[in-house]
Each structure stands twice: as C-alpha cells, then as structure tokens.
Motif scaffolding. Structure first.
Motif, PDB file in Angstrom:
ATOM      1  N   ALA A 172     -28.118  92.776-104.781  1.00  0.00           N
ATOM      2  CA  ALA A 172     -26.742  92.650-105.336  1.00  0.00           C
ATOM      3  C   ALA A 172     -26.637  91.334-105.945  1.00  0.00           C
ATOM      4  CB  ALA A 172     -25.689  92.999-104.149  1.00  0.00           C
ATOM      5  N   ALA A 173     -26.867  90.454-105.292  1.00  0.00           N
ATOM      6  CA  ALA A 173     -26.932  89.139-105.610  1.00  0.00           C
ATOM      7  C   ALA A 173     -27.526  88.853-107.400  1.00  0.00           C
ATOM      8  CB  ALA A 173     -27.362  87.907-104.876  1.00  0.00           C
ATOM      9  N   ARG A 174     -28.843  89.448-107.337  1.00  0.00           N
ATOM     10  CA  ARG A 174     -29.462  89.427-108.266  1.00  0.00           C
ATOM     11  C   ARG A 174     -28.684  90.140-109.595  1.00  0.00           C
ATOM     12  NH1 ARG A 174     -35.734  89.944-106.147  1.00  0.00           N
ATOM     13  NH2 ARG A 174     -36.172  87.815-106.133  1.00  0.00           N
ATOM     14  N   ASP A 175     -28.248  91.588-109.212  1.00  0.00           N
ATOM     15  CA  ASP A 175     -27.519  92.437-110.060  1.00  0.00           C
ATOM     16  C   ASP A 175     -26.352  91.789-110.599  1.00  0.00           C
ATOM     17  OD1 ASP A 175     -29.345  94.506-109.879  1.00  0.00           O
ATOM     18  OD2 ASP A 175     -27.994  95.596-108.666  1.00  0.00           O
ATOM     19  N   LEU A 176     -25.678  90.677-109.722  1.00  0.00           N
ATOM     20  CA  LEU A 176     -24.436  90.400-110.233  1.00  0.00           C
ATOM     21  C   LEU A 176     -24.637  88.978-110.594  1.00  0.00           C
ATOM     22  CD1 LEU A 176     -22.038  91.634-107.171  1.00  0.00           C
ATOM     23  CD2 LEU A 176     -22.434  92.481-109.637  1.00  0.00           C
ATOM     24  N   SER A 177     -25.806  88.577-110.902  1.00  0.00           N
ATOM     25  CA  SER A 177     -26.198  86.994-111.213  1.00  0.00           C
ATOM     26  C   SER A 177     -25.196  86.709-112.773  1.00  0.00           C
ATOM     27  CB  SER A 177     -27.395  86.417-111.222  1.00  0.00           C
ATOM     28  OG  SER A 177     -28.228  87.337-111.931  1.00  0.00           O
ATOM     29  N   PRO A 178     -25.417  87.798-113.618  1.00  0.00           N
ATOM     30  CA  PRO A 178     -25.037  87.692-114.929  1.00  0.00           C
ATOM     31  C   PRO A 178     -23.492  87.556-115.043  1.00  0.00           C
ATOM     32  CG  PRO A 178     -26.468  89.344-114.921  1.00  0.00           C
ATOM     33  CD  PRO A 178     -26.244  88.964-113.552  1.00  0.00           C
ATOM     34  N   LEU A 179     -22.826  87.992-113.952  1.00  0.00           N
ATOM     35  CA  LEU A 179     -21.280  87.847-113.967  1.00  0.00           C
ATOM     36  C   LEU A 179     -20.658  86.506-113.253  1.00  0.00           C
ATOM     37  CD1 LEU A 179     -20.416  91.648-112.822  1.00  0.00           C
ATOM     38  CD2 LEU A 179     -20.190  90.561-115.279  1.00  0.00           C
ATOM     39  N   GLY A 180     -21.995  86.048-112.518  1.00  0.00           N
ATOM     40  CA  GLY A 180     -21.273  84.715-111.790  1.00  0.00           C
ATOM     41  C   GLY A 180     -20.716  85.320-110.304  1.00  0.00           C
ATOM     42  N   ILE A 181     -21.062  86.082-109.814  1.00  0.00           N
ATOM     43  CA  ILE A 181     -20.679  86.622-108.568  1.00  0.00           C
ATOM     44  C   ILE A 181     -21.738  86.442-107.651  1.00  0.00           C
ATOM     45  CG2 ILE A 181     -19.861  88.442-107.133  1.00  0.00           C
ATOM     46  CD1 ILE A 181     -18.705  89.565-109.925  1.00  0.00           C
ATOM     47  N   ARG A 182     -21.467  85.700-106.612  1.00  0.00           N
ATOM     48  CA  ARG A 182     -22.380  85.486-105.388  1.00  0.00           C
ATOM     49  C   ARG A 182     -22.172  86.631-104.520  1.00  0.00           C
ATOM     50  NH1 ARG A 182     -21.622  81.113-102.311  1.00  0.00           N
ATOM     51  NH2 ARG A 182     -19.580  80.862-103.197  1.00  0.00           N
ATOM     52  N   VAL A 183     -23.425  86.781-103.791  1.00  0.00           N
ATOM     53  CA  VAL A 183     -23.286  87.900-102.680  1.00  0.00           C
ATOM     54  C   VAL A 183     -24.173  87.337-101.449  1.00  0.00           C
ATOM     55  CG1 VAL A 183     -24.001  90.106-101.874  1.00  0.00           C
ATOM     56  CG2 VAL A 183     -23.399  90.044-104.150  1.00  0.00           C
ATOM     57  N   ASN A 220     -26.516  81.852-101.797  1.00  0.00           N
ATOM     58  CA  ASN A 220     -26.622  83.210-102.676  1.00  0.00           C
ATOM     59  C   ASN A 220     -27.734  84.172-102.408  1.00  0.00           C
ATOM     60  OD1 ASN A 220     -25.718  84.980-104.589  1.00  0.00           O
ATOM     61  ND2 ASN A 220     -26.442  84.137-106.521  1.00  0.00           N
ATOM     62  N   GLY A 221     -27.460  85.567-102.176  1.00  0.00           N
ATOM     63  CA  GLY A 221     -28.726  86.323-101.862  1.00  0.00           C
ATOM     64  C   GLY A 221     -29.265  86.037-100.745  1.00  0.00           C
ATOM     65  N   GLU A 222     -28.511  85.342 -99.743  1.00  0.00           N
ATOM     66  CA  GLU A 222     -29.324  85.249 -98.325  1.00  0.00           C
ATOM     67  C   GLU A 222     -28.349  85.859 -97.236  1.00  0.00           C
ATOM     68  OE1 GLU A 222     -31.607  84.529 -96.012  1.00  0.00           O
ATOM     69  OE2 GLU A 222     -32.042  82.789 -97.268  1.00  0.00           O
ATOM     70  N   VAL A 223     -29.025  86.287 -95.980  1.00  0.00           N
ATOM     71  CA  VAL A 223     -28.569  86.518 -94.803  1.00  0.00           C
ATOM     72  C   VAL A 223     -28.616  85.558 -93.806  1.00  0.00           C
ATOM     73  CG1 VAL A 223     -28.598  88.418 -93.228  1.00  0.00           C
ATOM     74  CG2 VAL A 223     -29.366  89.097 -95.445  1.00  0.00           C
ATOM     75  N   VAL A 224     -27.444  85.081 -93.466  1.00  0.00           N
ATOM     76  CA  VAL A 224     -27.453  84.076 -92.370  1.00  0.00           C
ATOM     77  C   VAL A 224     -27.302  84.541 -90.958  1.00  0.00           C
ATOM     78  CG1 VAL A 224     -26.315  81.800 -91.937  1.00  0.00           C
ATOM     79  CG2 VAL A 224     -26.451  82.591 -94.190  1.00  0.00           C
ATOM     80  N   ARG A 225     -28.090  84.153 -90.121  1.00  0.00           N
ATOM     81  CA  ARG A 225     -27.954  84.766 -88.707  1.00  0.00           C
ATOM     82  C   ARG A 225     -26.775  83.699 -88.070  1.00  0.00           C
ATOM     83  NH1 ARG A 225     -32.828  87.597 -86.373  1.00  0.00           N
ATOM     84  NH2 ARG A 225     -31.958  87.121 -84.201  1.00  0.00           N
ATOM     85  N   LEU A 226     -26.155  84.414 -87.231  1.00  0.00           N
ATOM     86  CA  LEU A 226     -25.173  83.469 -86.417  1.00  0.00           C
ATOM     87  C   LEU A 226     -25.289  84.124 -84.892  1.00  0.00           C
ATOM     88  CD1 LEU A 226     -22.668  81.485 -86.776  1.00  0.00           C
ATOM     89  CD2 LEU A 226     -21.137  83.436 -86.711  1.00  0.00           C
ATOM     90  N   ASP A 227     -26.144  83.294 -84.363  1.00  0.00           N
ATOM     91  CA  ASP A 227     -26.581  83.989 -82.936  1.00  0.00           C
ATOM     92  C   ASP A 227     -26.816  83.065 -81.959  1.00  0.00           C
ATOM     93  OD1 ASP A 227     -29.111  83.139 -83.652  1.00  0.00           O
ATOM     94  OD2 ASP A 227     -29.699  85.124 -84.488  1.00  0.00           O
ATOM     95  N   GLY A 228     -26.882  81.747 -82.339  1.00  0.00           N
ATOM     96  CA  GLY A 228     -27.429  80.798 -81.049  1.00  0.00           C
ATOM     97  C   GLY A 228     -28.624  80.841 -80.874  1.00  0.00           C
TER      98      GLY A 228
END
Length: 255
Positions: free
Chosen positions: A175-186, A240-248
């Motif tokens: 999705a981040a790659r798809d939306l990069s031309p629009l300047g939208i981060r995912v 952008n384009g990243e999954v960030v774990r929040l789990d200690g």
C-alpha cells in the motif's frame, strides 16, 4: 507532518486503543472524527471532546464513505487510523473430534479484520489524494493500520485471526508503494497484549498471565502507549511501509 489543524479519522475510535488515540490526536490539535458501532461511547466522546461521531461498520462501503466524507468536512483530511475490532472465530484447524475448523467463522473473521482494513485504507487514501501537499516533499497524509504480533506468532486455535492480521501486515509495504505517487504514507502497529477496558473483570487475571511473559516491562501494554506510537508515526515523515511491533519484547508461545 504537522498534526495541528488537520482532520483525522479514527475507525474504532470508541474502543480502548481508539479512544486513547482520539484523545492523543485531539490534544495535538487535530479535528477528529470517531467512526465506530459503539453509539453510547462514541456520543460520550463527542460530548466530552467536541469530536464528531459517525456510526460506522468498517466492512460496509457506504458507511466508511460517510465517515470519510465527515472527516473531509472537518478540515484538511490527512490522518486515518484504523483500530476497529469485532468477534473473531477460533479453534484448531482439525478439532479433537476430527472435524475441520468452521469455514463461515473464518470468512467472518477475515471480513472484519482484513477486508474492513482494506476498505478503510482504500477510501481514506482516495480522499487524501485530493488534498494539496502539506510540505515540500509532497506529503499529503498518513494511514495507520493495526496488525498484531499474532501475525507472526499466532497461537494454537488462533488461525483465522492470525491470517487476518498477517494480511494487514502484508498489505502495509504494498500500500505504501501504491500510494507513494500521492505522497501518502502507510504504516502499521502490531501490538502484543494490551490491557483495555473491554476486558473488564478479567483484567487482573490477564495481567497475571501475560505480564510475567513480557521481557520488560513485565506487564501488559497500555492503550496510551499505542496512541503515543500513532502520534509519532504521524509526525515522523520517514516512517513508511513498516510494521512496528509494540510488545515489550513479547513473543507468543504456541498456546
């Protein structure tokens, strides 16, 4: 990215993670629209914080369009956060009695936790794409989805939920790659065990079970920590384009 003055849509905004996010974004100066099915809590937030509440089923195209339209009316729509929940089926792929896992339950879980996220993602992105860039880099906005560490370490009996959250994680970079031309981060957040008000009387039992399994700090996560990360993901334009774990540091055991 500057949050102050922007319109933000929080899908699932009346739930534990969502409410904490709504409060955090409001404090940062955003004009927030809460999209949820929890009418009582949504209207209470509307009265307390001055946010706008829209009854929204994330899997329904017309409902999400209406919520996005409300966000566009609230201001320049640059932030969408999706942390909606719902029922999730479970059970072993083949039960002890030899019966296969229910297909309809799997479909329902995928519909809520994956298709619903896709629905919000596509409609929010289309609306953001119509805005003028906020900065010299052409940035128009950010969409934050919610995965889970179950996407990576799904437990026994958790296959439908793990599959759905795995799909959310997999969509993030594409999705981040798809939306990069629009300047939208995912970006996506993959929480571990988070203690929300929805657990009610089971909170102490869950804390006693999960807390000692977290390397540090030895407790379940807090909704406010999810909200703080969402704010940072919005403000840090290089995420952008990243999954960030929040789990200690928690890794789910098999069961």
């Amino acid at each position: 990215m500057h949050i102050e003055g922007c319109a933000a849509l929080v899908v699932g905004g009346a739930g534990g993670l969502g409410e904490a996010t709504v409060r955090r974004l409001c404090a940062a100066g955003a004009r927030v629209v809460v999209a949820d099915l929890a009418d009582d809590r949504g209207k209470a937030l509307e009265a307390e914080l001055g946010v706008r509440y829209v009854r929204t089923d994330a899997t329904d195209e017309d409902a999400v369009r209406a919520a996005v339209d409300e966000a566009e009316r609230a201001g320049t729509f640059r932030i969408a956060v999706d942390c909606h929940g719902g029922p999730a089926s479970g059970g072993r792929l083949v039960g002890k009695d030899g019966s296969p896992l229910d297909l309809e339950g799997f479909r329902t879980t995928i519909d809520i936790y994956l298709t619903g996220v896709f629905n919000v993602l596509r409609l929010a992105a289309a609306a953001m794409g119509r805005t003028a860039p906020q900065d010299g880099d052409g940035g128009r906005g950010v969409i934050v989805t919610t995965s889970s560490i179950a996407a990576y370490e799904g437990q026994i009996g958790q296959l439908p939920y793990a599959a759905a959250k795995g799909g959310v994680s997999a969509m993030t970079l594409v999705a981040a790659r798809d939306l990069s031309p629009l300047g939208i981060r995912v970006v996506s957040v993959a929480p571990g065990t988070v203690l929300t008000p929805a657990y009610g009387k089971a909170a102490d039992r869950l804390q006693a079970h999960w807390g000692p399994q977290v390397p540090h700090p030895r407790r379940m996560g807090r909704p406010e920590e999810y909200a703080a990360l969402v704010q940072h993901l919005c403000e840090n334009e290089y995420l952008n384009g990243e999954v960030v774990r929040l789990d200690g540091g928690l890794r789910f055991p098999p069961k």
